[in-house]
Design a protein around this motif. Structure first.
Motif, PDB file in Angstrom:
ATOM      1  N   LEU A   1       0.822  -1.208   0.000  1.00 24.86           N
ATOM      2  CA  LEU A   1       0.000   0.000   0.000  1.00 24.86           C
ATOM      3  C   LEU A   1       0.858   1.261   0.000  1.00 24.86           C
ATOM      4  O   LEU A   1       0.452   2.295  -0.534  1.00 24.86           O
ATOM      5  CB  LEU A   1      -0.928   0.004   1.221  1.00 24.86           C
ATOM      6  N   GLU A   2       2.059   1.172   0.593  1.00 27.30           N
ATOM      7  CA  GLU A   2       2.984   2.313   0.626  1.00 27.30           C
ATOM      8  C   GLU A   2       3.816   2.417  -0.648  1.00 27.30           C
ATOM      9  O   GLU A   2       4.383   3.466  -0.938  1.00 27.30           O
ATOM     10  CB  GLU A   2       3.934   2.170   1.823  1.00 27.30           C
ATOM     11  N   HIS A   3       3.907   1.311  -1.408  1.00 28.62           N
ATOM     12  CA  HIS A   3       4.771   1.271  -2.594  1.00 28.62           C
ATOM     13  C   HIS A   3       3.975   0.748  -3.789  1.00 28.62           C
ATOM     14  O   HIS A   3       4.379  -0.196  -4.465  1.00 28.62           O
ATOM     15  CB  HIS A   3       5.992   0.375  -2.334  1.00 28.62           C
ATOM     16  N   ARG A   4       2.845   1.375  -4.024  1.00 28.15           N
ATOM     17  CA  ARG A   4       1.946   0.902  -5.089  1.00 28.15           C
ATOM     18  C   ARG A   4       2.615   0.925  -6.459  1.00 28.15           C
ATOM     19  O   ARG A   4       2.305   0.117  -7.328  1.00 28.15           O
ATOM     20  CB  ARG A   4       0.669   1.753  -5.098  1.00 28.15           C
ATOM     21  N   GLN A   5       3.567   1.860  -6.626  1.00 33.48           N
ATOM     22  CA  GLN A   5       4.243   1.984  -7.916  1.00 33.48           C
ATOM     23  C   GLN A   5       5.045   0.733  -8.267  1.00 33.48           C
ATOM     24  O   GLN A   5       5.323   0.474  -9.440  1.00 33.48           O
ATOM     25  CB  GLN A   5       5.159   3.216  -7.928  1.00 33.48           C
ATOM     26  N   ASP A   6       5.421  -0.071  -7.275  1.00 30.89           N
ATOM     27  CA  ASP A   6       6.178  -1.298  -7.530  1.00 30.89           C
ATOM     28  C   ASP A   6       5.311  -2.388  -8.146  1.00 30.89           C
ATOM     29  O   ASP A   6       5.830  -3.417  -8.587  1.00 30.89           O
ATOM     30  CB  ASP A   6       6.786  -1.822  -6.217  1.00 30.89           C
ATOM     31  N   PHE A   7       4.000  -2.170  -8.182  1.00 31.38           N
ATOM     32  CA  PHE A   7       3.082  -3.176  -8.709  1.00 31.38           C
ATOM     33  C   PHE A   7       2.234  -2.662  -9.869  1.00 31.38           C
ATOM     34  O   PHE A   7       1.720  -3.453 -10.656  1.00 31.38           O
ATOM     35  CB  PHE A   7       2.151  -3.657  -7.584  1.00 31.38           C
ATOM     36  N   THR A   8       2.113  -1.357  -9.985  1.00 28.25           N
ATOM     37  CA  THR A   8       1.243  -0.775 -11.006  1.00 28.25           C
ATOM     38  C   THR A   8       1.705  -1.170 -12.403  1.00 28.25           C
ATOM     39  O   THR A   8       2.870  -0.997 -12.772  1.00 28.25           O
ATOM     40  CB  THR A   8       1.224   0.759 -10.888  1.00 28.25           C
ATOM     41  N   GLY A   9       0.778  -1.739 -13.188  1.00 29.15           N
ATOM     42  CA  GLY A   9       1.058  -2.117 -14.572  1.00 29.15           C
ATOM     43  C   GLY A   9       1.950  -3.323 -14.722  1.00 29.15           C
ATOM     44  O   GLY A   9       2.371  -3.643 -15.836  1.00 29.15           O
ATOM     45  N   ARG A  10       2.230  -4.032 -13.638  1.00 29.42           N
ATOM     46  CA  ARG A  10       3.157  -5.159 -13.691  1.00 29.42           C
ATOM     47  C   ARG A  10       2.423  -6.496 -13.597  1.00 29.42           C
ATOM     48  O   ARG A  10       1.271  -6.570 -13.149  1.00 29.42           O
ATOM     49  CB  ARG A  10       4.187  -5.050 -12.562  1.00 29.42           C
ATOM     50  N   SER A  11       3.111  -7.552 -14.023  1.00 30.71           N
ATOM     51  CA  SER A  11       2.606  -8.916 -13.885  1.00 30.71           C
ATOM     52  C   SER A  11       3.202  -9.490 -12.606  1.00 30.71           C
ATOM     53  O   SER A  11       4.422  -9.572 -12.474  1.00 30.71           O
ATOM     54  CB  SER A  11       3.011  -9.774 -15.083  1.00 30.71           C
ATOM     55  N   VAL A  12       2.361  -9.880 -11.672  1.00 26.99           N
ATOM     56  CA  VAL A  12       2.818 -10.280 -10.342  1.00 26.99           C
ATOM     57  C   VAL A  12       2.517 -11.755 -10.104  1.00 26.99           C
ATOM     58  O   VAL A  12       1.424 -12.238 -10.413  1.00 26.99           O
ATOM     59  CB  VAL A  12       2.140  -9.428  -9.248  1.00 26.99           C
ATOM     60  N   LEU A  13       3.490 -12.460  -9.544  1.00 25.66           N
ATOM     61  CA  LEU A  13       3.320 -13.841  -9.108  1.00 25.66           C
ATOM     62  C   LEU A  13       3.509 -13.880  -7.603  1.00 25.66           C
ATOM     63  O   LEU A  13       4.509 -13.377  -7.084  1.00 25.66           O
ATOM     64  CB  LEU A  13       4.358 -14.755  -9.778  1.00 25.66           C
ATOM     65  N   GLU A  14       2.537 -14.462  -6.894  1.00 26.82           N
ATOM     66  CA  GLU A  14       2.696 -14.651  -5.456  1.00 26.82           C
ATOM     67  C   GLU A  14       2.908 -16.130  -5.164  1.00 26.82           C
ATOM     68  O   GLU A  14       2.123 -16.981  -5.595  1.00 26.82           O
ATOM     69  CB  GLU A  14       1.468 -14.145  -4.689  1.00 26.82           C
ATOM     70  N   LEU A  15       3.977 -16.429  -4.431  1.00 25.19           N
ATOM     71  CA  LEU A  15       4.283 -17.799  -4.028  1.00 25.19           C
ATOM     72  C   LEU A  15       3.663 -18.069  -2.663  1.00 25.19           C
ATOM     73  O   LEU A  15       3.774 -17.255  -1.750  1.00 25.19           O
ATOM     74  CB  LEU A  15       5.803 -17.993  -3.948  1.00 25.19           C
ATOM     75  N   GLY A  16       3.022 -19.222  -2.522  1.00 30.13           N
ATOM     76  CA  GLY A  16       2.421 -19.566  -1.236  1.00 30.13           C
ATOM     77  C   GLY A  16       1.376 -18.562  -0.793  1.00 30.13           C
ATOM     78  O   GLY A  16       1.446 -18.002   0.295  1.00 30.13           O
ATOM     79  N   SER A  17       0.363 -18.348  -1.625  1.00 29.42           N
ATOM     80  CA  SER A  17      -0.613 -17.277  -1.384  1.00 29.42           C
ATOM     81  C   SER A  17      -1.488 -17.493  -0.166  1.00 29.42           C
ATOM     82  O   SER A  17      -2.072 -16.539   0.352  1.00 29.42           O
ATOM     83  CB  SER A  17      -1.514 -17.106  -2.617  1.00 29.42           C
TER      84      SER A  17
END
Length: 328
Positions: free
Chosen positions: A157-173
């Motif tokens: 929430l503090e670093h939204r720019q690190d995720f905006t427009g990106r393809s994200v994979l979460e391990l062990g969701s």
């Protein structure tokens, strides 16, 4: 006291009451430990004002709130919570029928192995998750939300720019708190939730759908089985993550070895941003994980900047977030 001073005191007290009510609401829906609630403030309020207004307001924000009707915390938790309110009421304020009606409702309710936890997002909105009441259920720890997942969600929430427009994979969701927060608040292009345990995957799919996330929408969301010991480079290339995240996945030496092997495969396919957040319960196990990273040539940087407190959890826990570097 002058009239203006009296008005200011009343206004400050009102603001404080609103803050306390918010704490009660946030803590109630997240099923926080009851000793962590600000009971002392309520006791002090009742000493100066014998009316039951403050308890009535707490009820409205918790057990009588529409969110509780739709996504109720566990029966046992609600019963214990109402019992604490009744103790306060019995200390000297006016009887409140609503309080006893609410208690009668949960006393007659059937206990379940599952319940809802809800987390209030800044600026409005709620994430509600179906979780298991037991910390370890069906042979897995993946059916509840753990502290590092909450911390990583706050960091996102503090670093939204690190995720905006990106393809994200979460391990062990797990049950999905971190990933759902990223999808709801950080505008990724796509998000892949993953786990390997069948019961966790089913609960994860249910929670993703429960929070309005669907395939073929923005962000494009998928839930995939990803076994760290058998995942292939072809599978990882197909996922094509720009950012990889994981929370509370370093809890066992054997699991840590499998994770590092998977991370090596991921780095051999591409150059994603990789963030691993851990609650350090066993320093030896966590040091072993870092040693495995070093042996694999994977560097790391500890992220030390503070994050805004959004979700309720134990702030005294040792939680560390690291950013990984691709092997040279």
């Amino acid at each position: 006291m002058a009239h203006s001073e009296q008005s200011q005191t009343s206004e400050n007290r009102l603001l404080k009451s609103e803050d306390i009510l918010k704490v009660f609401q946030v803590s109630f829906f997240a099923m926080s430990r009851l000793p962590s609630f600000p009971w002392t403030f309520i006791e002090e309020d009742l000493q100066s004002d014998k009316s039951s207004e403050i308890i009535s307001e707490i009820l409205k924000q918790t057990c009588l709130h529409p969110l509780c009707r739709k996504f109720p915390p566990s029966v046992r938790f609600r019963r214990l919570f109402l019992s604490e309110l009744i103790k306060l009421e019995a200390a000297g304020c006016e009887p409140l029928d609503q309080l006893y009606d609410a208690l009668a409702e949960v006393i007659g309710a059937e206990e379940s192995s599952e319940c809802y936890k809800s987390y209030l997002l800044p600026g409005g909105g709620t994430i509600s998750l179906m979780e298991n009441v037991a910390l370890i259920s069906e042979g897995t720890t993946g059916l509840v939300t753990w502290e590092a997942a909450l911390y990583l969600a706050e960091w996102a929430l503090e670093h939204r720019q690190d995720f905006t427009g990106r393809s994200v994979l979460e391990l062990g969701s797990g049950v999905g708190l971190t990933g759902i927060t990223v999808c709801r608040c950080c505008s990724p292009n796509s998000f892949v939730f993953s786990d390997c345990h069948s019961a966790v995957l089913q609960k994860l799919k249910d929670n993703v759908q429960l929070n309005g996330l669907k395939p073929k929408t923005t962000p494009e969301v998928r839930v995939e089985e990803l076994d760290w010991t058998s995942a292939t480079e072809e599978q990882l290339r197909r996922i094509g993550a720009d950012t990889v995240i994981a929370a509370d996945v370093v809890y066992d030496p054997d699991v840590a070895v499998s994770l590092v092997k998977l991370l090596s495969k991921i780095f051999s396919c591409s150059s994603p941003e990789v963030l691993i957040c851990s609650t350090i319960r066993n320093p030896e196990t966590y040091s072993g994980f870092k040693l495995q990273l070093e042996k694999a040539g994977i560097g790391h940087q500890v992220m030390t900047e503070p994050v805004q407190q959004v979700f309720p959890y134990n702030r005294l826990s040792a939680i560390e977030l690291i950013r990984l570097h691709r092997p040279l």
